[in-house]
Scaffold this motif. Structure first.
Motif, PDB file in Angstrom:
ATOM      1  N   GLN A   1      -8.994  -8.052   5.034  1.00 46.67           N
ATOM      2  CA  GLN A   1      -8.036  -8.407   6.082  1.00 46.67           C
ATOM      3  C   GLN A   1      -6.949  -7.352   6.252  1.00 46.67           C
ATOM      4  N   LEU A   2      -6.559  -6.680   5.165  1.00 44.43           N
ATOM      5  CA  LEU A   2      -5.554  -5.624   5.282  1.00 44.43           C
ATOM      6  C   LEU A   2      -6.108  -4.416   6.032  1.00 44.43           C
TER       7      LEU A   2
ATOM      8  N   VAL B   1       0.129  -4.840   0.625  1.00 42.62           N
ATOM      9  CA  VAL B   1      -0.796  -4.555  -0.479  1.00 42.62           C
ATOM     10  C   VAL B   1      -0.133  -4.915  -1.819  1.00 42.62           C
ATOM     11  N   LEU B   2       1.115  -4.520  -1.993  1.00 46.70           N
ATOM     12  CA  LEU B   2       1.820  -4.829  -3.239  1.00 46.70           C
ATOM     13  C   LEU B   2       2.022  -6.333  -3.417  1.00 46.70           C
ATOM     14  N   SER B   3       2.190  -7.053  -2.322  1.00 40.55           N
ATOM     15  CA  SER B   3       2.426  -8.502  -2.430  1.00 40.55           C
ATOM     16  C   SER B   3       1.181  -9.272  -2.874  1.00 40.55           C
ATOM     17  N   THR B   4       0.016  -8.616  -2.925  1.00 40.73           N
ATOM     18  CA  THR B   4      -1.187  -9.285  -3.433  1.00 40.73           C
ATOM     19  C   THR B   4      -1.065  -9.577  -4.924  1.00 40.73           C
TER      20      THR B   4
ATOM     21  N   TYR C   1      -8.988  -7.165  -5.750  1.00 39.92           N
ATOM     22  CA  TYR C   1      -8.328  -6.730  -4.511  1.00 39.92           C
ATOM     23  C   TYR C   1      -9.374  -6.404  -3.441  1.00 39.92           C
ATOM     24  N   TYR C   2     -10.416  -5.658  -3.816  1.00 39.72           N
ATOM     25  CA  TYR C   2     -11.470  -5.306  -2.857  1.00 39.72           C
ATOM     26  C   TYR C   2     -12.101  -6.546  -2.232  1.00 39.72           C
ATOM     27  N   GLN C   3     -12.354  -7.553  -3.049  1.00 41.08           N
ATOM     28  CA  GLN C   3     -13.059  -8.740  -2.568  1.00 41.08           C
ATOM     29  C   GLN C   3     -12.166  -9.699  -1.795  1.00 41.08           C
TER      30      GLN C   3
END
Length: 107
Positions: free
Chosen positions: A77-78, A30-33, A70-72
């Motif tokens: 996939q996460l 998540v942080l790597s996004t 992030y949501y879109q």
């Protein structure tokens, strides 16, 4: 500043495996996004009637637009990876919060 909070109750039979996977894989992914500046993982100490172990994971981001991006682009996939790995052994709900003000003690 915005906080994306995910509260998760995990079945005790997978608790330690799930915890390690979250710390080593999911939260870093998540942080790597690039959408969030930090994450804070806390164990909820109140015992749930349904059992299990409950955690709150708070991801901080600078703008609401980053959160919606992030949501879109990233969340589907996460979340899919989490459900594929642990199926119905956990329950989760999400909360969005806007930080109004931070307070620090006087030193």
């Amino acid at each position: 500043m915005y906080i994306y909070n995910v509260t998760i109750n995990v079945d005790e039979t997978i608790h330690f495996e799930w915890l390690a996977w979250m710390q080593e894989n999911h939260i870093p992914a998540v942080l790597s996004t690039g959408k969030f500046t930090k994450a804070l993982m806390s164990q909820v100490l109140v015992k749930e009637d349904m059992g299990g172990v409950t955690y709150s994971i708070q991801f901080t981001c600078d703008t609401k637009e980053l959160l919606f991006d992030y949501y879109q682009k990233d969340a589907p996939q996460l979340r899919k990876a989490l459900f594929e790995k642990y199926g119905n052994k956990f329950g989760a709900f999400r909360t969005e919060m806007k930080v109004v003000q931070e307070f620090f003690p006087n030193n």
